[in-house]
Design a protein around this motif. Structure first.
Motif, PDB file in Angstrom:
ATOM      1  N   ALA A  51       0.851  -1.193   0.000  1.00  9.68           N
ATOM      2  CA  ALA A  51       0.000   0.000   0.000  1.00  9.68           C
ATOM      3  C   ALA A  51       0.884   1.238   0.000  1.00  9.68           C
ATOM      4  O   ALA A  51       1.999   1.216   0.533  1.00  9.68           O
ATOM      5  CB  ALA A  51      -0.903  -0.004   1.228  1.00  9.68           C
ATOM      6  N   LEU A  52       0.404   2.305  -0.604  1.00  9.82           N
ATOM      7  CA  LEU A  52       1.180   3.549  -0.644  1.00  9.82           C
ATOM      8  C   LEU A  52       1.587   4.009   0.745  1.00  9.82           C
ATOM      9  O   LEU A  52       2.679   4.545   0.937  1.00  9.82           O
ATOM     10  CB  LEU A  52       0.376   4.645  -1.354  1.00  9.82           C
ATOM     11  CG  LEU A  52       0.239   4.487  -2.864  1.00  9.82           C
ATOM     12  CD1 LEU A  52      -0.654   5.591  -3.423  1.00  9.82           C
ATOM     13  CD2 LEU A  52       1.596   4.517  -3.538  1.00  9.82           C
ATOM     14  N   SER A  53       0.731   3.755   1.718  1.00 10.96           N
ATOM     15  CA  SER A  53       1.035   4.181   3.091  1.00 10.96           C
ATOM     16  C   SER A  53       2.240   3.426   3.669  1.00 10.96           C
ATOM     17  O   SER A  53       2.841   3.875   4.638  1.00 10.96           O
ATOM     18  CB  SER A  53      -0.189   3.965   3.977  1.00 10.96           C
ATOM     19  OG  SER A  53      -0.545   2.597   3.995  1.00 10.96           O
ATOM     20  N   ALA A  56       6.879   4.692   2.830  1.00 13.95           N
ATOM     21  CA  ALA A  56       7.830   5.455   3.642  1.00 13.95           C
ATOM     22  C   ALA A  56       8.612   4.518   4.566  1.00 13.95           C
ATOM     23  O   ALA A  56       9.847   4.613   4.654  1.00 13.95           O
ATOM     24  CB  ALA A  56       7.102   6.523   4.452  1.00 13.95           C
ATOM     25  N   ALA A  57       7.926   3.601   5.212  1.00 14.64           N
ATOM     26  CA  ALA A  57       8.597   2.660   6.110  1.00 14.64           C
ATOM     27  C   ALA A  57       9.499   1.709   5.327  1.00 14.64           C
ATOM     28  O   ALA A  57      10.618   1.398   5.758  1.00 14.64           O
ATOM     29  CB  ALA A  57       7.570   1.867   6.916  1.00 14.64           C
ATOM     30  N   LEU A  58       9.036   1.246   4.160  1.00 14.06           N
ATOM     31  CA  LEU A  58       9.850   0.350   3.338  1.00 14.06           C
ATOM     32  C   LEU A  58      11.103   1.045   2.822  1.00 14.06           C
ATOM     33  O   LEU A  58      12.194   0.460   2.799  1.00 14.06           O
ATOM     34  CB  LEU A  58       9.026  -0.183   2.159  1.00 14.06           C
ATOM     35  CG  LEU A  58       7.920  -1.176   2.519  1.00 14.06           C
ATOM     36  CD1 LEU A  58       7.044  -1.454   1.307  1.00 14.06           C
ATOM     37  CD2 LEU A  58       8.516  -2.467   3.056  1.00 14.06           C
ATOM     38  N   THR A  59      10.959   2.301   2.419  1.00 12.52           N
ATOM     39  CA  THR A  59      12.101   3.067   1.933  1.00 12.52           C
ATOM     40  C   THR A  59      13.119   3.276   3.056  1.00 12.52           C
ATOM     41  O   THR A  59      14.329   3.102   2.853  1.00 12.52           O
ATOM     42  CB  THR A  59      11.639   4.433   1.370  1.00 12.52           C
ATOM     43  OG1 THR A  59      10.707   4.196   0.320  1.00 12.52           O
ATOM     44  CG2 THR A  59      12.792   5.237   0.845  1.00 12.52           C
ATOM     45  N   ALA A  60      12.645   3.623   4.233  1.00 13.81           N
ATOM     46  CA  ALA A  60      13.543   3.811   5.377  1.00 13.81           C
ATOM     47  C   ALA A  60      14.265   2.508   5.712  1.00 13.81           C
ATOM     48  O   ALA A  60      15.474   2.506   5.981  1.00 13.81           O
ATOM     49  CB  ALA A  60      12.758   4.316   6.586  1.00 13.81           C
ATOM     50  N   ALA A  65      19.276  -0.746   5.533  1.00 13.85           N
ATOM     51  CA  ALA A  65      19.961  -1.974   5.104  1.00 13.85           C
ATOM     52  C   ALA A  65      21.117  -1.651   4.161  1.00 13.85           C
ATOM     53  O   ALA A  65      22.195  -2.255   4.255  1.00 13.85           O
ATOM     54  CB  ALA A  65      18.961  -2.915   4.425  1.00 13.85           C
ATOM     55  N   ALA A  66      20.911  -0.704   3.243  1.00 11.53           N
ATOM     56  CA  ALA A  66      21.967  -0.309   2.310  1.00 11.53           C
ATOM     57  C   ALA A  66      23.142   0.310   3.065  1.00 11.53           C
ATOM     58  O   ALA A  66      24.302   0.008   2.780  1.00 11.53           O
ATOM     59  CB  ALA A  66      21.411   0.663   1.275  1.00 11.53           C
ATOM     60  N   LYS A  67      22.840   1.158   4.026  1.00  5.51           N
ATOM     61  CA  LYS A  67      23.899   1.803   4.817  1.00  5.51           C
ATOM     62  C   LYS A  67      24.684   0.763   5.606  1.00  5.51           C
ATOM     63  O   LYS A  67      25.916   0.790   5.653  1.00  5.51           O
ATOM     64  CB  LYS A  67      23.286   2.846   5.761  1.00  5.51           C
ATOM     65  CG  LYS A  67      24.304   3.647   6.516  1.00  5.51           C
ATOM     66  CD  LYS A  67      23.654   4.736   7.344  1.00  5.51           C
ATOM     67  CE  LYS A  67      24.704   5.561   8.075  1.00  5.51           C
ATOM     68  NZ  LYS A  67      24.099   6.638   8.859  1.00  5.51           N
ATOM     69  N   ALA A  68      23.968  -0.186   6.209  1.00  4.42           N
ATOM     70  CA  ALA A  68      24.626  -1.242   6.985  1.00  4.42           C
ATOM     71  C   ALA A  68      25.522  -2.107   6.097  1.00  4.42           C
ATOM     72  O   ALA A  68      26.543  -2.615   6.538  1.00  4.42           O
ATOM     73  CB  ALA A  68      23.577  -2.103   7.689  1.00  4.42           C
ATOM     74  N   ALA A  69      25.127  -2.249   4.818  1.00  2.00           N
ATOM     75  CA  ALA A  69      25.907  -3.053   3.878  1.00  2.00           C
ATOM     76  C   ALA A  69      27.046  -2.254   3.256  1.00  2.00           C
ATOM     77  O   ALA A  69      27.823  -2.780   2.472  1.00  2.00           O
ATOM     78  CB  ALA A  69      24.997  -3.599   2.785  1.00  2.00           C
TER      79      ALA A  69
END
Length: 87
Positions: A51-53, A56-60, A65-69
């Motif tokens: 859902a669009l709602s 934001a949580a998925l992007t965060a 995860a990208a930063k940790a990697a």
């Protein structure tokens, strides 16, 4: 609730999902599935976009995860090129 029905594989490899099951699951034309096979068992899992709602949580979560990697913004275009070349 567990529904069971029988169906037949066509010469084109197509399988009809019985109407009662389609209705109960709310499946419409164009629905997409992941197909998993294990020995004589085939499982169809409906793919549903979030859902669009939830974006934001998925992007965060993806950014954390990208930063940790150790990924950087510049790594994204390179990864996309690499995947596209592999096709």
């Amino acid at each position: 609730m567990f529904d069971a029905a029988t169906t037949t594989l066509s010469s084109k490899g197509q399988v009809v999902i019985p109407e009662a099951i389609r209705e109960r699951l709310g499946l419409k034309t164009g629905a997409q599935f992941v197909v998993v096979a294990d020995r004589d068992v085939v499982i169809l899992k409906v793919l549903e976009p979030p859902a669009l709602s939830e974006f934001a949580a998925l992007t965060a979560q993806a950014r954390r995860a990208a930063k940790a990697a150790g990924l950087k913004s510049a790594d994204v275009p390179r990864a996309i090129k690499k995947v596209r070349r592999a096709k």
